[in-house]
Design an enzyme around this catalytic site. Structure first.
Site, PDB file in Angstrom:
ATOM      1  N   ASN A 101     -84.012 -28.577  66.094  1.00 37.35           N
ATOM      2  CA  ASN A 101     -83.722 -30.005  66.044  1.00 37.35           C
ATOM      3  C   ASN A 101     -84.154 -30.703  67.325  1.00 37.35           C
ATOM      4  O   ASN A 101     -85.201 -31.347  67.380  1.00 37.35           O
ATOM      5  CB  ASN A 101     -82.216 -30.177  65.760  1.00 37.35           C
ATOM      6  CG  ASN A 101     -81.726 -31.606  65.854  1.00 37.35           C
ATOM      7  OD1 ASN A 101     -82.491 -32.526  66.093  1.00 37.35           O
ATOM      8  ND2 ASN A 101     -80.437 -31.805  65.670  1.00 37.35           N
ATOM      9  N   GLU A 416     -90.905 -39.059  69.438  1.00 39.31           N
ATOM     10  CA  GLU A 416     -89.528 -38.642  69.736  1.00 39.31           C
ATOM     11  C   GLU A 416     -89.576 -37.664  70.902  1.00 39.31           C
ATOM     12  O   GLU A 416     -90.391 -36.740  70.911  1.00 39.31           O
ATOM     13  CB  GLU A 416     -88.846 -38.000  68.515  1.00 39.31           C
ATOM     14  CG  GLU A 416     -87.485 -37.428  68.878  1.00 39.31           C
ATOM     15  CD  GLU A 416     -86.535 -37.168  67.713  1.00 39.31           C
ATOM     16  OE1 GLU A 416     -86.779 -37.666  66.594  1.00 39.31           O
ATOM     17  OE2 GLU A 416     -85.538 -36.457  67.952  1.00 39.31           O
ATOM     18  N   HIS A 418     -86.596 -36.100  72.162  1.00 40.41           N
ATOM     19  CA  HIS A 418     -85.171 -35.735  72.224  1.00 40.41           C
ATOM     20  C   HIS A 418     -84.866 -34.563  73.157  1.00 40.41           C
ATOM     21  O   HIS A 418     -83.770 -34.440  73.691  1.00 40.41           O
ATOM     22  CB  HIS A 418     -84.706 -35.411  70.804  1.00 40.41           C
ATOM     23  CG  HIS A 418     -83.277 -35.730  70.550  1.00 40.41           C
ATOM     24  ND1 HIS A 418     -82.739 -35.732  69.299  1.00 40.41           N
ATOM     25  CD2 HIS A 418     -82.254 -36.043  71.379  1.00 40.41           C
ATOM     26  CE1 HIS A 418     -81.463 -36.031  69.376  1.00 40.41           C
ATOM     27  NE2 HIS A 418     -81.145 -36.225  70.626  1.00 40.41           N
ATOM     28  N   GLU A 469     -85.243 -41.685  69.078  1.00 41.93           N
ATOM     29  CA  GLU A 469     -84.614 -40.858  70.109  1.00 41.93           C
ATOM     30  C   GLU A 469     -85.567 -40.493  71.236  1.00 41.93           C
ATOM     31  O   GLU A 469     -85.792 -39.315  71.530  1.00 41.93           O
ATOM     32  CB  GLU A 469     -83.996 -39.608  69.470  1.00 41.93           C
ATOM     33  CG  GLU A 469     -82.871 -40.020  68.546  1.00 41.93           C
ATOM     34  CD  GLU A 469     -82.141 -38.894  67.872  1.00 41.93           C
ATOM     35  OE1 GLU A 469     -82.799 -37.965  67.401  1.00 41.93           O
ATOM     36  OE2 GLU A 469     -80.911 -38.968  67.800  1.00 41.93           O
ATOM     37  N   GLU A 539     -79.550 -44.912  60.960  1.00 37.88           N
ATOM     38  CA  GLU A 539     -79.056 -43.677  60.345  1.00 37.88           C
ATOM     39  C   GLU A 539     -77.543 -43.807  60.229  1.00 37.88           C
ATOM     40  O   GLU A 539     -76.875 -44.202  61.178  1.00 37.88           O
ATOM     41  CB  GLU A 539     -79.397 -42.451  61.209  1.00 37.88           C
ATOM     42  CG  GLU A 539     -80.881 -42.192  61.299  1.00 37.88           C
ATOM     43  CD  GLU A 539     -81.256 -41.021  62.209  1.00 37.88           C
ATOM     44  OE1 GLU A 539     -80.448 -40.087  62.369  1.00 37.88           O
ATOM     45  OE2 GLU A 539     -82.370 -41.065  62.760  1.00 37.88           O
ATOM     46  N   TYR A 540     -77.033 -43.459  59.075  1.00 35.99           N
ATOM     47  CA  TYR A 540     -75.581 -43.386  58.898  1.00 35.99           C
ATOM     48  C   TYR A 540     -75.344 -42.473  57.703  1.00 35.99           C
ATOM     49  O   TYR A 540     -76.292 -42.038  57.041  1.00 35.99           O
ATOM     50  CB  TYR A 540     -74.974 -44.789  58.687  1.00 35.99           C
ATOM     51  CG  TYR A 540     -75.092 -45.319  57.273  1.00 35.99           C
ATOM     52  CD1 TYR A 540     -76.327 -45.654  56.744  1.00 35.99           C
ATOM     53  CD2 TYR A 540     -73.973 -45.452  56.452  1.00 35.99           C
ATOM     54  CE1 TYR A 540     -76.445 -46.117  55.434  1.00 35.99           C
ATOM     55  CE2 TYR A 540     -74.086 -45.920  55.151  1.00 35.99           C
ATOM     56  CZ  TYR A 540     -75.320 -46.248  54.647  1.00 35.99           C
ATOM     57  OH  TYR A 540     -75.441 -46.688  53.361  1.00 35.99           O
ATOM     58  N   ALA A 541     -74.086 -42.139  57.445  1.00 33.69           N
ATOM     59  CA  ALA A 541     -73.739 -41.318  56.279  1.00 33.69           C
ATOM     60  C   ALA A 541     -74.559 -40.037  56.225  1.00 33.69           C
ATOM     61  O   ALA A 541     -75.287 -39.775  55.281  1.00 33.69           O
ATOM     62  CB  ALA A 541     -73.927 -42.133  54.993  1.00 33.69           C
TER      63      ALA A 541
END
Ligand code: GAL
Length: 983
Positions: A101, A416, A418, A469, A539-541
């Site tokens: 990730n 990204e 991250h 990110e 982003e949610y849920a």
């Protein structure tokens, strides 16, 4: 053929492009209008005589030791394998799938990446495989692997201009033709084009592409996904005439007297260009001469039908020269921000979105045109109207299809970083994005995103996104400025929240709590820039495993405040690897030396796009029309769309069979009261199911049940226990014809559940673990006047409890009464249920309750109704098995072996039901679907089970969906055995 290979481009920070052509719009030219008219977007790039698609089997040589790649390569001496182009080599048997990730796969020393030696020791402090821990890990035999691709190419028009386009190559590519170096590119999801004019000859040509696993650009591509490599999108060879188009643009603008459309063509030479706008009875055409390569037409005062995702009206635009025709489609619409409100065509929007990755369990990043179309059609079917192209530009076909099908896009840059966060102490997001030495790399990426997709900025693309990110802000500012110079569209970038910018044109966050969203609406967030502009949840849920729980609460806020634009569920589809035997694997299953387990398995849809409960839930939450019972015969209808009026027919069907059909004319984002005659209760249930049908295509878009009353009869009078029912070892045993039909399970009281993905929080605490260490000890077992009483002492790591069970006879079966009492500790329990074991032959299930997987914080997606199914249907096929398949609001449940039926009947209140083919304890040890071995039929009747939440990446279970043990809980129901009626 002999090649002197370049050995530095991929790790030379100063070089991210060599001889790469400037970015331009993606388009496919045809010789003339008739030919251009004859194709669909999906066929376009495969059937033009001006474009040759170079997909197919290419020669391939994989170098697991990059040092073994000769700098002087003789392709005649290489023993090539063959590989599909496009494909990802990890999905074709080279290297292995590798899921991680946040972390990079190599030591964090930007911009340095491993070259020919081992990757070397890696520091990080965060990862699913290791938890939160400062540590150095040695990846072992990990190298910057290299793949060499080769194919031959026959042409007979070498005198013409020839351009080769690579639509996606990870991580980077050096291109060679006929023995000579042509150019270099990085930026995996951006188009790379090279001019091959003069480098090809008639007859056979040799094309060689060298792809390195990592390049400096990999620091900018640290997205949460399988880390794949290869030529993963189509490769095209374009033959261009001097009077062909090099680039084109279209810009629409709304003026006082309609729309203005400006069409611009960049041509290769001086030529006439005929521009045409056509469609819906409108034709405008104009010819201009391109001098110095530019021609333009401006069509004014256009009386057009505006485009929106609900009614995606498109017009054709043609750019014609003597040698070619480029046909595109365009919509007319405005996007503007007025104060804190985001408007499309002047209307407020509530974006019902998902995040979409290019992911295929058999092909990695490679998606066929059919796959891309299927994903967008699935969105439409599930009431999803917005896609964030997380976290890179998708195949350009996706944009064309989104224009056509009506999907709003947040078109995201390939960016990204991250790993800056997880691989440094102190953690920060900003090290690369605020380092000016990377600015040109950032600008290259945003230019290539914008230039490729610019014409869709009139239609489906409603925001550009700087990436994901990557923090900020020096280089993100530079990208923002570039976009502002070229486009009027708002710029989105969530990660600004990690630097002093906080937000660009819209405020954006991921996984906020409902309270945080509420506070944005109330304009009281500390970060001022979230309060003063439109707010979007990029982003949610988080849809990992069972869930997402408590999602509706966000929509109550979104509909309450004009500044809240909606959001995108994380994410649409599970990422996994499909094997020949049909099994799926996820992170860590491929021997990855670091990995993030099943954190990639977090979609609303399984890898084959079959919907999980999460998808059904989101389809329900995103319904265009909502209905609420006010009082008596008064119902409220809420039109959640931005543009549709009178489009949805509502059928109110009561469970007594009575029906009312109406088509409300409620204005967008407003509510109206309608009168509907009430139906009568049947068996205690008075409920109406409202089916909404889209009158434009007869599609049922939602089924919403309103329960006015659900009454459950009280316990019948108590008599003596029948002879077939006894208690043995503290557990109820019911016999039928002398044979045991049902017995209390070995763990007869369940206070735990096998952890869902959301029961393990973002810091890797398994919140269910303290409860799964459960022991039961019968401390009293004795007969009473009408049956038995058993007291069990139950302990887990949180506390100790007593469970007092009584079994009594009634005329409707054995009355089970179970009382849970807290002795010490454990003020909260996740679940309280009594579990029974039956033989696996009891496979036919009948119940009356929510007709699909439901938990207390995610249950309204399924109406209460009678269901007949099998035990297998009562658990969900999560890739990582976990608690699943609960049914709330049940009043009766029965399992049958065809002859005998064991019935569980609610008393006083509905119960929650779990039926599994294995025990919850057995489930604890399962890691993949194949581990799900059947050991019986286990029925758990529960007083409650806590909600699901989204704790894997977001807020956990909300207090209103948890159960405190401040006082005792009593669960009561009947068990009886019946003969299965002869059919
Ligand atoms: C976000 C990220 C996504 C994904 C998600 C968790 O932080 O933007 O790419 O990693 O979390 O599944």
């Amino acid at each position: 053929m002999h090649y002197q290979l370049n050995t530095t481009n991929y790790h030379n920070f100063a070089t991210f492009a060599v001889n790469k052509l400037p970015p331009r719009s993606y388009f496919i030219p045809y010789p003339d209008r008739a030919a251009a008219d004859a194709v669909t977007p999906k066929q376009k790039r495969y059937s033009s005589p001006k474009v040759q698609c170079l997909n197919g089997r290419w020669d391939f040589k994989f170098y697991p030791r990059p040092a073994e790649l000769p700098t002087q390569l003789d392709t005649d001496a290489v023993a090539f394998d063959q590989i599909d182009v496009p494909s990802c080599w990890q999905f074709r048997g080279y290297d292995r799938p590798f899921y991680v990730n946040i972390r990079y796969q190599f030591p964090y020393k930007p911009p340095v990446i491993p070259t020919t030696g081992k990757a070397g020791r890696v520091f990080s402090w965060l990862g699913c495989d290791t938890g939160v821990r400062l540590q150095w890990k040695d990846p072992g035999e990990e190298y910057n692997f290299v793949g060499v691709y080769r194919r031959f190419l026959n042409i007979d028009n070498a005198h013409k201009r020839q351009i080769i386009s690579f639509l996606g190559v990870a991580s980077c590519m050096d291109l060679y033709v006929n023995g000579a170096f042509v150019g270099y590119s990085e930026g995996a999801h951006n188009t790379a084009e090279f001019d091959l004019t003069g480098k090809l000859h008639n007859g056979q040509n040799e094309l060689v592409v060298v792809v390195h696993r990592w390049c400096n650009g990999t620091y900018l591509e640290d997205q949460d996904m399988f880390r794949n490599n290869g030529i993963f999108r189509d490769v095209l060879l374009r033959t261009e005439e001097p009077s062909d188009l090099w680039d084109m643009d279209a810009k629409t603008e709304k003026t006082a007297d309609g729309y203005t459309l400006t069409l611009t063509a960049q041509t290769l030479g001086d030529t006439d260009v005929t521009f045409t706008l056509q469609g819906h009875g409108l034709t405008r055409t104009s010819t201009a001469h391109a001098e110095h390569g530019t021609a333009q037409a401006v069509f004014t005062a256009l009386d057009v039908t505006e485009w929106n995702a609900e009614a995606p009206t498109l017009y054709d635009i043609y750019f014609e020269t003597a040698t070619g025709c480029v046909k595109e489609k365009i919509g007319f619409r405005t996007v503007e921000i007025k104060g804190d409100v985001f408007l499309l065509n002047g209307r407020k929007l509530k974006l019902k979105g998902v995040n979409h990755h290019d992911t295929d369990a058999a092909n990695g990043y490679t998606m066929s045109p059919d796959d891309i179309e299927r994903d967008l059609l699935v969105c439409k079917q599930f009431n999803i109207d917005t896609v964030r192209t997380s976290h890179y530009p998708p195949d350009p076909l996706l944009l064309e299809l989104a224009d056509e099908l009506g999907i709003y896009l947040v078109d995201e840059n390939d960016l990204e970083t991250h790993g800056t966060f997880a691989m440094q102490i102190p953690p920060t997001y900003n090290s690369i994005s605020n380092d000016p030495k990377w600015e040109s790399h950032y600008l290259d990426r945003i230019q290539r995103l914008y230039q490729r997709d610019k014409i869709h900025g009139n239609t489906s693309v409603i925001m550009w996104s700087l990436g994901n990110e990557a923090g900020g802000y020096h280089n993100t500012d530079a990208m923002y400025d570039y976009l502002k110079l070229h486009s009027a569209l708002p710029v989105h970038y969530e990660s600004a929240i990690h630097c002093k910018r906080q937000a660009y044109d819209v405020g954006s966050e991921m996984y906020p709590s409902v309270k945080m969203v509420h506070d944005v609406g109330e304009k009281c967030r500390k970060q001022a820039r979230l309060n003063d502009r439109p707010y979007f949840m990029c982003e949610y849920a988080h849809a990992m495993g069972v869930g997402p729980g408590n999602t509706e609460a966000y929509w109550q806020e979104i509909y309450s405040y004009d500044s809240l634009m909606g959001g995108c569920v994380w994410e649409m589809v599970d990422h996994a690897v499909l094997h020949k035997d049909g099994s799926y694997t996820y992170g860590g299953d491929h021997g990855e030396w670091e990995h993030d387990r099943n954190f990639c398995v977090d979609g609303l849809f399984y890898p084959d796009r079959s919907p999980s409960t999460g998808a059904q839930l989101i389809r329900f939450i995103y319904r265009p029309i909502r209905v609420r019972h006010i009082d008596g015969e008064q119902f409220e209808v809420f039109n959640t769309t931005a543009f549709s009026v009178g489009r949805y027919q509502l059928t109110f069907r009561w469970n007594d069979g009575s029906e009312t059909v109406l088509t409300p004319q409620t204005a967008p984002l407003t509510k109206e009261t309608v009168t509907v005659p009430l139906g009568k209760a049947v068996d205690g249930l008075q409920a109406v199911t409202v089916t909404a049908t889209d009158l434009t295509d007869s599609r049922v878009v939602s089924e919403e049940q309103l329960v006015l009353a659900q009454e459950v009869s009280a316990a019948p009078a108590v008599t003596a226990l029948p002879a077939e029912a006894t208690v043995e070892n503290g557990r109820l045993v019911c016999r039928c014809g002398g044979k045991v039909a049902v017995t209390g399970a070995e763990e007869s009281t369940l206070l735990y559940r096998a952890p869902t993905d959301n029961d393990v929080d973002a810091m890797f605490h398994n919140l269910m673990a303290p409860y799964t260490h459960q022991t039961e000890e019968v401390v009293f077992s004795g007969k009473t006047a009408n049956g038995w009483k058993i007291i069990t002492k139950l302990r887990n790591k949180c506390g100790s409890y007593t469970v007092t069970d009584t079994y009594q006879g009634t005329e409707r079966g054995v009355l089970v009464t179970s009382m849970l009492h807290r002795v010490s500790g454990g003020r909260e329990v996740p679940r309280f249920g009594k579990c029974f074991r039956l033989d696996a032959a009891f496979d036919a299930v009948h119940y009356l309750g929510r007709c699909g997987e439901s938990y207390c914080d995610m249950k309204d997606q399924f109406p209460i109704r009678a269901v007949d199914c099998t035990v297998a249907d009562m658990v969900e096929p999560n890739l990582r098995p976990q608690e699943s398949g609960n049914r709330t609001d049940c009043t009766v449940a029965a399992v049958s072996d065809g002859k005998t039926r064991v019935v569980f009947e609610a008393v006083g209140h509905p119960f929650e039901l779990g039926i599994k083919p294995y025990t919850d304890r057995e489930l604890l040890a399962m890691k993949h679907r194949e581990d799900e071995t059947r050991t019986g039929t286990y029925v758990t009747v529960q007083a409650f089970q806590q909600g699901i939440g989204t704790g894997a990446c977001g807020p956990g279970v909300m207090p209103e969906y948890r159960y405190k043990l401040d006082s005792d809980y009593t669960l009561q129901f009947l068990v009886r055995i019946e003969d299965e009626p002869a059919r």
